[in-house]
Design a protein around this motif. Sequence first.
Motif, PDB file in Angstrom:
ATOM      1  N   SER A  92       0.587  -1.205   0.119  1.00 55.71           N
ATOM      2  CA  SER A  92       0.029   0.053   0.250  1.00 55.71           C
ATOM      3  C   SER A  92       0.903   1.022  -0.344  1.00 55.71           C
ATOM      4  O   SER A  92       0.418   1.902  -0.293  1.00 55.71           O
ATOM      5  N   MET A  93       1.970   0.906   0.267  1.00 54.82           N
ATOM      6  CA  MET A  93       2.947   2.217   0.419  1.00 54.82           C
ATOM      7  C   MET A  93       4.519   1.913  -0.804  1.00 54.82           C
ATOM      8  O   MET A  93       5.133   0.744  -1.676  1.00 54.82           O
ATOM      9  N   SER A  94       5.033   2.862  -1.035  1.00 51.80           N
ATOM     10  CA  SER A  94       6.048   3.006  -2.057  1.00 51.80           C
ATOM     11  C   SER A  94       7.179   3.177  -1.770  1.00 51.80           C
ATOM     12  O   SER A  94       7.716   3.585  -0.787  1.00 51.80           O
ATOM     13  N   LEU A  95       8.572   1.906  -1.930  1.00 51.11           N
ATOM     14  CA  LEU A  95       9.711   2.472  -0.969  1.00 51.11           C
ATOM     15  C   LEU A  95      10.827   2.494  -1.569  1.00 51.11           C
ATOM     16  O   LEU A  95      11.151   2.421  -2.477  1.00 51.11           O
ATOM     17  N   GLU A  96      11.139   3.908  -2.040  1.00 52.04           N
ATOM     18  CA  GLU A  96      12.738   4.977  -2.745  1.00 52.04           C
ATOM     19  C   GLU A  96      13.200   5.120  -2.422  1.00 52.04           C
ATOM     20  O   GLU A  96      13.812   6.203  -1.173  1.00 52.04           O
ATOM     21  N   CYS A  97      14.932   5.006  -3.009  1.00 48.17           N
ATOM     22  CA  CYS A  97      16.010   5.712  -2.863  1.00 48.17           C
ATOM     23  C   CYS A  97      16.036   7.497  -2.984  1.00 48.17           C
ATOM     24  O   CYS A  97      15.905   7.801  -4.271  1.00 48.17           O
ATOM     25  N   ILE A  98      16.125   8.013  -1.909  1.00 46.02           N
ATOM     26  CA  ILE A  98      16.803   8.821  -1.877  1.00 46.02           C
ATOM     27  C   ILE A  98      17.812   9.127  -2.028  1.00 46.02           C
ATOM     28  O   ILE A  98      19.104  10.804  -2.942  1.00 46.02           O
ATOM     29  N   GLU A  99      18.276   8.054  -2.070  1.00 46.97           N
ATOM     30  CA  GLU A  99      20.505   8.278  -2.408  1.00 46.97           C
ATOM     31  C   GLU A  99      20.636   6.566  -2.721  1.00 46.97           C
ATOM     32  O   GLU A  99      20.143   5.831  -2.333  1.00 46.97           O
ATOM     33  N   ASP A 100      21.652   6.549  -3.370  1.00 49.85           N
ATOM     34  CA  ASP A 100      22.491   5.290  -3.806  1.00 49.85           C
ATOM     35  C   ASP A 100      22.316   4.718  -2.019  1.00 49.85           C
ATOM     36  O   ASP A 100      22.905   5.480  -1.035  1.00 49.85           O
ATOM     37  N   THR A 101      21.624   3.381  -2.580  1.00 51.80           N
ATOM     38  CA  THR A 101      21.058   2.381  -1.270  1.00 51.80           C
ATOM     39  C   THR A 101      22.024   1.489  -1.024  1.00 51.80           C
ATOM     40  O   THR A 101      21.895   0.736  -1.995  1.00 51.80           O
ATOM     41  N   LEU A 102      23.122   0.599   0.308  1.00 51.14           N
ATOM     42  CA  LEU A 102      22.672  -0.820   0.270  1.00 51.14           C
ATOM     43  C   LEU A 102      22.209  -0.836   1.129  1.00 51.14           C
ATOM     44  O   LEU A 102      21.889  -1.170   2.326  1.00 51.14           O
ATOM     45  N   VAL A 103      21.163  -2.803   1.014  1.00 57.00           N
ATOM     46  CA  VAL A 103      20.240  -2.900   2.002  1.00 57.00           C
ATOM     47  C   VAL A 103      20.465  -4.707   2.150  1.00 57.00           C
ATOM     48  O   VAL A 103      21.434  -5.327   0.926  1.00 57.00           O
ATOM     49  N   TYR A 104      20.333  -4.720   3.387  1.00 58.63           N
ATOM     50  CA  TYR A 104      20.545  -6.829   3.638  1.00 58.63           C
ATOM     51  C   TYR A 104      18.958  -6.740   3.862  1.00 58.63           C
ATOM     52  O   TYR A 104      18.479  -6.373   4.707  1.00 58.63           O
ATOM     53  N   ALA A 105      18.774  -7.771   2.694  1.00 59.08           N
ATOM     54  CA  ALA A 105      16.714  -8.179   2.405  1.00 59.08           C
ATOM     55  C   ALA A 105      17.097  -9.582   3.205  1.00 59.08           C
ATOM     56  O   ALA A 105      17.676 -10.237   2.393  1.00 59.08           O
ATOM     57  N   LEU A 106      15.677  -9.268   4.034  1.00 57.77           N
ATOM     58  CA  LEU A 106      15.297 -10.475   4.102  1.00 57.77           C
ATOM     59  C   LEU A 106      13.902 -11.220   4.472  1.00 57.77           C
ATOM     60  O   LEU A 106      12.922 -10.170   4.101  1.00 57.77           O
ATOM     61  N   ASP A 107      13.597 -11.984   3.434  1.00 56.79           N
ATOM     62  CA  ASP A 107      12.225 -11.843   2.937  1.00 56.79           C
ATOM     63  C   ASP A 107      11.412 -13.298   4.300  1.00 56.79           C
ATOM     64  O   ASP A 107      12.477 -13.534   5.048  1.00 56.79           O
ATOM     65  N   LEU A 108      10.591 -13.635   3.891  1.00 56.33           N
ATOM     66  CA  LEU A 108       9.660 -14.225   4.974  1.00 56.33           C
ATOM     67  C   LEU A 108      10.106 -15.959   5.994  1.00 56.33           C
ATOM     68  O   LEU A 108      10.235 -15.802   6.532  1.00 56.33           O
ATOM     69  N   ASP A 109      10.368 -16.509   4.849  1.00 57.72           N
ATOM     70  CA  ASP A 109      11.131 -17.591   5.255  1.00 57.72           C
ATOM     71  C   ASP A 109      12.627 -17.418   5.687  1.00 57.72           C
ATOM     72  O   ASP A 109      12.925 -18.045   6.522  1.00 57.72           O
ATOM     73  N   GLY A 110      13.185 -16.823   5.256  1.00 58.74           N
ATOM     74  CA  GLY A 110      14.277 -16.289   5.778  1.00 58.74           C
ATOM     75  C   GLY A 110      14.122 -15.796   7.483  1.00 58.74           C
ATOM     76  O   GLY A 110      14.954 -16.035   8.493  1.00 58.74           O
ATOM     77  N   TYR A 111      13.161 -14.946   7.385  1.00 58.07           N
ATOM     78  CA  TYR A 111      13.105 -14.692   9.060  1.00 58.07           C
ATOM     79  C   TYR A 111      12.391 -15.442  10.104  1.00 58.07           C
ATOM     80  O   TYR A 111      13.209 -15.816  11.273  1.00 58.07           O
ATOM     81  N   ASN A 112      11.711 -16.408   9.612  1.00 66.03           N
ATOM     82  CA  ASN A 112      10.863 -17.390   9.801  1.00 66.03           C
ATOM     83  C   ASN A 112      12.044 -18.200  10.229  1.00 66.03           C
ATOM     84  O   ASN A 112      11.991 -18.549  11.445  1.00 66.03           O
ATOM     85  N   LYS A 113      12.816 -18.767   9.577  1.00 65.01           N
ATOM     86  CA  LYS A 113      14.043 -19.900   9.248  1.00 65.01           C
ATOM     87  C   LYS A 113      15.056 -18.652  11.020  1.00 65.01           C
ATOM     88  O   LYS A 113      14.918 -20.432  11.714  1.00 65.01           O
ATOM     89  N   LEU A 114      14.885 -17.607  10.296  1.00 63.36           N
ATOM     90  CA  LEU A 114      15.776 -16.784  11.858  1.00 63.36           C
ATOM     91  C   LEU A 114      15.221 -17.115  13.187  1.00 63.36           C
ATOM     92  O   LEU A 114      15.839 -18.133  14.840  1.00 63.36           O
ATOM     93  N   ARG A 115      13.903 -16.545  13.337  1.00 65.18           N
ATOM     94  CA  ARG A 115      13.316 -16.746  14.316  1.00 65.18           C
ATOM     95  C   ARG A 115      13.586 -18.805  14.944  1.00 65.18           C
ATOM     96  O   ARG A 115      13.246 -18.744  16.151  1.00 65.18           O
ATOM     97  N   LYS A 116      12.943 -19.588  14.367  1.00 69.44           N
ATOM     98  CA  LYS A 116      13.187 -21.433  14.590  1.00 69.44           C
ATOM     99  C   LYS A 116      14.221 -21.423  15.366  1.00 69.44           C
ATOM    100  O   LYS A 116      14.178 -22.342  15.921  1.00 69.44           O
ATOM    101  N   GLU A 117      15.379 -21.447  14.163  1.00 67.21           N
ATOM    102  CA  GLU A 117      16.648 -22.132  14.088  1.00 67.21           C
ATOM    103  C   GLU A 117      17.508 -20.875  15.036  1.00 67.21           C
ATOM    104  O   GLU A 117      18.525 -21.674  16.084  1.00 67.21           O
ATOM    105  N   LEU A 118      17.189 -19.699  15.741  1.00 63.04           N
ATOM    106  CA  LEU A 118      17.864 -19.281  16.998  1.00 63.04           C
ATOM    107  C   LEU A 118      17.010 -18.435  17.246  1.00 63.04           C
ATOM    108  O   LEU A 118      16.496 -17.355  17.128  1.00 63.04           O
TER     109      LEU A 118
END
Length: 188
Positions: A92-118
């Motif tokens: 329902s919203m947009s996320l846009e770079c104001i500057e060149d940007t580097l991110v760590y992206a976590l998908d939902l499967d990775g999020y759930n894996k992290l929560r379960k295994e750590l």
Amino acid sequence: MNNLLRISIEQVISLTDKEFDFILSCFTFKKYKKHQFLIQEGEPVPYLFFIDTGLLKLVYTDNNTKEHLVDFAMEGWWETDLKAFYSQSLASMSLECIEDTLVYALDLDGYNKLRKELPVINEFFLDKAHKGFIAGQQRILSMMENNTTERFFELQDRFPAIMQRVPKSLLATYLGVSRETLSRLDLK
């Protein structure tokens, strides 16, 4: 190692090198250019983003095509369209770079894996959720109770780095006023 993601997490919980390596394995490192979208309204939201470098804006466009700047996000911050991310629905919203940007992206499967295994990571995510909720409430109260000048100085006090990096037109949108109104303020 001077990894901003690790520093951010270790402000809340302690990690071994092995645990942090596991955390990193759940993320994808991505690069975006100024004006590039990480999320666009009406599209799926595959990731929760941790900003390593750069500056982003989260924008909602209403039915009259007026843009409302919901949030800024800079180094060390997390950002996404949370509802769409967690429900795997369209943004329902947009996320846009104001500057060149580097991110760590976590998908939902990775999020759930992290929560379960750590499981200790749940404490970190709960801390981030609480702080984000509090910040959202403070912003709503500020918009209801404070005039434009007070909101400007509150933003300046809380996030001085943003003030140097964001164009006045975006600051005006964030504060809910026109660029002309912001220019007329005595902001010395």
